[in-house]
Scaffold this motif. Structure first.
Motif, PDB file in Angstrom:
ATOM      1  N   ILE A   1      -4.904  -6.818   1.191  1.00 54.64           N
ATOM      2  CA  ILE A   1      -4.373  -6.437  -0.116  1.00 54.64           C
ATOM      3  C   ILE A   1      -5.456  -6.613  -1.182  1.00 54.64           C
TER       4      ILE A   1
ATOM      5  N   VAL B   1      -0.981  -6.115  -9.916  1.00 58.82           N
ATOM      6  CA  VAL B   1      -0.073  -6.348  -8.789  1.00 58.82           C
ATOM      7  C   VAL B   1      -0.859  -6.745  -7.552  1.00 58.82           C
TER       8      VAL B   1
ATOM      9  N   THR C   1      -0.544 -10.417  -5.990  1.00 62.03           N
ATOM     10  CA  THR C   1       0.004 -10.564  -4.644  1.00 62.03           C
ATOM     11  C   THR C   1      -0.968 -11.355  -3.772  1.00 62.03           C
TER      12      THR C   1
ATOM     13  N   PHE D   1      -1.198 -15.047  -4.528  1.00 62.71           N
ATOM     14  CA  PHE D   1      -0.118 -15.865  -3.989  1.00 62.71           C
ATOM     15  C   PHE D   1      -0.602 -16.656  -2.786  1.00 62.71           C
TER      16      PHE D   1
END
Lengths: 755, 755
Positions: B428, B496, B500, B503
């Motif tokens: 990601i 985003v 993400t 996290f």
């Protein structure tokens, strides 16, 4: 979550449930008595009756066609529910049958609310004309009381019958009952919301803006449709919505109560709303307007008195019925927990009651004409429409933030009451029950709004109400704007509490299904990420993003539907002014029925897309991405939905009342530049507050219940012998295609306003 | 998450990092060359130069005062960072120092962007007047190119120096670097956004609405302030924001890369943006306007060509530098995983590049004047301002939904690439790096907007530009509206992806802190619910609700700040018209500097409240409710923030271009009722698209980085020897009090518009 607790009823348990059922029947009986009282009031002049009858016919025709349309949908879902996994055949049949009962009750409440409101409006107008403010207000509030008691009575009756008949299987059957209620209510909220605002906005655009004639002028072909809209949206839709809030919250408490507190946990959540019914009866009867105070003060007083009585009676019930130690509950899973169940249950209920009171105050503060925020919105009309829009949006954002924080504090407070997760979930559900004790009075308050609005319409159209009488009705209408915003705040609070609690039921369903899929299957680590609902996992986070997106999409679709349907109204009214000579001079009557027909047809066509989105989006996410992302999806929808619902309701309420302030003579009064600016604000607020905003509450509940119902099927298709990725993906794709098709079809119907 | 992997550099690793650093220096050198080219262009007439110099002075004065104000804040945070737990003294010092470096780079980029833009505007105006469209467009785009290369050059330089110096400790030090960049960018976005829109809205309300004089008329005292605003908001704020997006995404990839791929994971994420720098250079030089095509087509072509070159070079880099099996990485935690790391890394990068292209297309579709959605918004102006507002809101909602779904699909796609969670997180982050390869061209595109806008202002105010020249500048300005909306879409996508990925870093920090607090402490079950971030737990859900609420609060505060500051502008301009005779006749000049001073003072005062909210809200939630609810909070903020940011940016962009369509002669053209309706839409959209919307991107990143930084301290205060509930609760309460105090103070300053 599953405590393996065997639920059995002793004789005294049964007696209590029967008593609750009797209380429900008493509520229905008193609802009938109030209704008879309303119908006995004077019906006004023949001209007023004629107008009122046209509204009655239009509303009945719309609801009739709506039920026939939804009938197909109900049958399809009934069949699908029958196919979904269940623990036993009895459960399967019960779930499907009570789905029908829930949907039927929801429809019946909506119909009753509309039926009585369309008959009360002319009586309120007549009373305002001849007998004065106190009598007019009494008729309006008793009509609401009748609908409120019918709402609570039917909800309680349904739940107590299920508990009495199904005992241990009651939770699963109740899922069907709640789902039926929520699904029908959502469609009624959306359809009614589109109807009422399409007629309202369309009537205003041609009447006020193009032709310069006042609101409710009989020369406007859309006036009857506008008044029909108030009844099918604000009365029928709202009553069904609050019934569904009542039913779903009760269902969540009963499901979680039996898991945490055993048999007593299945019965205590029935006692609390039964107490609410009793206090609602008191609340309705003690409401007497005093000459010196505003209508809102009168209504607030009834609310606070009933809330106080509820709190006291719930304390008595908790300490008499519940044991003072967890060991006393005889439930293995909670044996030895510290704390006093009676105290915990009582405090939870109080949290709910206090939450209702705080939301009442907060919403009143942000939307009432006597308070600073709305007065400031009115003042910005001096610098034009843009500043009115911006200040109204700020008021909406701000009030949404505080409302969300208060609801969050209530959830967290209930959560903190116990160290055990599922006792905590039950506490949250009980807080929901506490909130429910006020629903009877809330419905009475809300119904007040559209009835006053309609009475004003009847008075204006008939031209037979004195100036004094008209002023009484205008004042009552402004109170109605605030009570309507309050109801929406309370409704969204029930959505958060019920949805949070239902998460427990969701986990439970997944746990059970995983267990029955067999331990060995659980080792298939590759598939497991679908079950992880840890928020730090990217797939859960994607679920959160999709959930937030669905709330925006649903709101956008609802707003668009209104502008499309309003465009059709504009064209028809313009056509009538052009083709029928003498309308403007008053020598010829416009064809009111044609406009009602057009709005009816368009609203029914438009409600499909947002409705299908609500049912199919969780299916697409759940089967496509797994139960973990589906949990994220629900969380995203709850978080964004809460803020969006309150924002839309309160900014709309504030704009409406800012307009009323200017019309009362501030900043130039009627006809000034400032007035035009606030009319623009109010028109923007119309679909916000009466279409998109209020539909988010049933949206959240429908999506939650769909998720609870499909969770076992998702698990079955993912692990164990039944695992079948192809079927799982196909189900998801079909759901996605249904949504895309619905959106494409609705896009095709280009707005008459825009193309 | 922690693989226990020891990061060591071989000679060739070091060489690569050094090469990346050299590429960064080359980018800075070329940025300087482009800048010299821009400055060498003709400066126009003395009158034009005079106006331009007034704008330069005002902008420099504002930024100077802003940096002094923020200096205090930076020092305080520097001290706090020093106190927070760290693994070693070196890490602690490095984190604090590089916090300063990040903040300094962010400020430098903002200042450079503003400095060059204020000098380019007069040159673009002069070129449009004398040398034609191609030359004007070239100067505007090369100015953007210079800023774009400076942005990427500084970001890459900072990251490569940290990696080279700190090696294994680089991830922690990079957290400081990213946080400094994000924090300063957030303040510059908010402050600059308030400045630009307060001046713009204030100038329009008195000039266009009250006095009926055109935009940028020299008789309006707020015109210079309006032009200063374009530079400090759209140039300085935007450049700092994209620098921060660049830095934070890079930081996330480096942190996660070292955990998943070892040393190669720390270096590969540096290679990808280095490739991006090279292709950005090509992109800037190949941009040549063709006479037959629109400006947007030219810019799009450069974007797509550079994206394609990036994709090819990244493929080469992945297959040459990365091994084809996970075993080849020599990282214990990923040994034996199936799949080819080179393919996985390459596909991740491609996902990011494709995401950028899709957002470019999607945003262009919804906001461009040649496309259906904005044309429909323009058409609704025929039925008045209310329908313009409603249709613009629908366009905003709809585009937000599709953008969020596309971003969600990219995250999910990258997540699916690997069966292991932390490889997935790295994927990601790599997708974020792919997105970054386009940042150079994106900044060039975006800077284009305010420069064209300002050049138009200089032309209008000087009155010395030919009609043909003015038309060229108007066309370029419309292209600028769309490119600005595109940048905001790309920026929120980086938020985003970075969030993400971060996290993972957040979980890692909690895991490390729990481990060092000792195993025995973990048995203290009572406190453990604070660490559960399972979304089905009610406290996590409360976190989601609060996170969503903070986004609404932040947006509402920003919109309110604009209307308050605009009110002060309105009063001052009115006063000047009243007190200084001869302004209206053109015989006397208004005092432009006074208005600039007022907006400067008000913007700096107003940026405090939303800024403090961003920093202190996660502290309040984290220390008060625990790390689980804090994770929910971040998820809620990301979900709602993404939708809200795109909604605000695109509805604002669409309204602005709908106004341009009407001004181009559609539906009645300038001065018609339809025009007034679109002006209202544009005024509502101004604070949406230029203040609240774009600030949500740095908001999300600041909140994420604050959470990562405080997570260990929360754990330390909750379990083990250091557990101290009193201290924990006091920290939370202090944070809550800071927020409340900031909101109360900002409320006290009642809007001049409303009070």
């Amino acid at each position: 979550m599953d405590t393996g607790q065997v639920i059995t009823f002793t004789g005294s348990d049964k007696t209590i449930v029967v008593i609750v059922g009797v209380v429900a029947l008493v509520a229905l009986a008193i609802s009938f008595v109030l209704r008879a009282g309303v119908l006995a009031a004077g019906k006004g002049s023949p001209r007023m009756q004629e107008i009122s009858e046209a509204v009655q016919e239009g509303a009945a025709a719309y609801l009739g066609r709506q039920f026939r349309t939804l009938g197909i949908f109900v049958v399809v879902v009934f069949a699908l529910l029958f196919v979904l996994p269940a623990n036993s055949t009895g459960e399967r049949i019960g779930r499907s049958i009570f789905f029908l009962v829930g949907a039927g009750f929801s429809a019946a409440i909506g119909y009753t609310g509309m039926w009585l409101a369309t008959r009360a409006n002319v009586r309120v107008a007549a009373a305002a004309n001849g007998e004065g403010r106190e009598r007019a207000m009494q008729i309006a509030f008793r009509t609401g009381g009748s609908v409120g008691l019918a709402t609570t009575g039917l909800g309680l009756l349904g739940a107590s019958v299920v508990v009495l008949v199904y005992v241990a299987e009651a939770p699963k059957v109740l899922e069907g009952f709640g789902f039926g209620a929520a699904m029908l209510a959502m469609f009624m909220r959306v359809g009614g919301g589109i109807f009422t605002k399409a007629a309202d906005v369309g009537a205003d655009l041609v009447g006020k803006v193009e032709q310069g004639i006042p609101e409710d002028d009989p020369r406007n072909a859309a006036t009857i449709a506008d008044n029909v809209g108030d009844n099918v949206g604000d009365c029928a839709g709202m009553a069904a919505d609050l019934f569904e809030s009542y039913a779903v919250t009760l269902v969540a408490s009963l499901i979680l109560g039996s898991a945490a507190f055993g048999t007593k946990g299945l019965i205590f959540p029935l006692i609390v709303p039964a107490i609410g019914v009793l206090t609602a009866i008191i609340g309705v009867y003690i409401t007497r307007a005093r000459a010196s105070e505003s209508g809102l003060a009168t209504i607030n007083r009834s609310f606070y008195i009933s809330a106080l009585i509820s709190a006291v009676l719930c304390a008595v019930a908790a300490f008499v019925y519940l044991p003072t130690t967890f060991d006393g509950l005889g439930v293995a899973a909670v044996q030895g927990l510290p704390g006093n169940p009676a105290v915990i249950a009582f405090v939870s209920v109080i949290i709910g009651i206090v939450l209702a009171a705080v939301i009442l105050w907060l919403t009143g503060y942000y939307t009432d004409t006597n308070k600073k925020p709305t007065q400031e919105v009115a003042k910005t009309s001096l610098t034009g429409a843009a500043t009115v829009i911006l200040s109204g949006i700020s008021v909406g954002f701000e009030s949404a933030v505080y409302t969300a924080l208060v609801i969050g504090a209530a959830v967290y407070g209930a959560f903190l009451l116990s160290g055990s997760l599922f006792v905590a979930l039950f506490c949250i559900a009980l807080a929901g029950c506490g909130l429910l004790t006020t629903v009877g009075v809330i419905v009475a308050m809300d119904t007040f709004g559209p009835i006053s609005d309609n009475a004003q319409g009847v008075a204006e159209m008939s031209g037979e109400v004195s100036e004094e009488g008209a002023q009484i009705l205008t004042d009552l209408d402004a109170v109605g704007n605030t009570t309507k915003a309050i109801t929406k705040g309370i409704a969204i609070a029930t959505a958060v509490l019920a949805a949070t609690a239902l998460f427990g039921s969701y986990s439970n369903a997944i746990g059970d299904a995983l267990a029955s899929a067999g331990g060995a299957a659980l080792d298939a680590a590759a598939g497991m990420s679908s079950f992880i609902s840890d928020i730090v996992s990217p797939n859960t986070l994607v679920g959160v993003l999709i959930g937030a997106a669905v709330v925006f999409l649903f709101s956008g679709l609802a707003v668009n539907a209104v502008s499309r349907a309003a465009g059709a109204v504009v064209n028809e009214v313009r056509r009538q002014f052009r083709d029928i000579p003498g309308i403007m001079e008053g020598t010829n009557k416009p064809e009111y029925g044609k406009v009602v027909d057009i709005v009816t047809r368009d609203s029914l066509r438009e409600l499909a897309t947002p409705g299908l989105l609500a049912v199919f989006a969780p299916i697409a996410v759940g089967f496509g991405l797994g139960t973990g992302p589906l949990a994220g999806y629900l969380a995203g929808a709850i978080g964004t939905g809460t803020l969006m619902a309150v924002f839309l309701a309160n900014s709309g309420g504030s704009w409406d009342n800012a307009k009323k302030l200017v019309e009362d003579g501030h900043y130039g009064g009627k006809g000034s530049e400032a007035h035009s600016a606030t009319v623009i604000g109010d028109t923007v607020g119309d679909p916000f507050k009466d279409t998109a905003g209020p539909a988010i509450n049933p949206l959240i509940k429908v999506m939650n219940l769909v998720s609870v119902l499909i969770a076992p099927a998702i698990v079955t298709l993912t692990v164990g012998d039944g695992a079948n990725d192809a079927v799982r993906i196909i189900i998801s794709l079909v759901a996605v295609l249904v949504i895309i098709a619905a959106i494409v079809v609705s896009k095709r119907r280009a707005s008459v306003l825009t193309g």
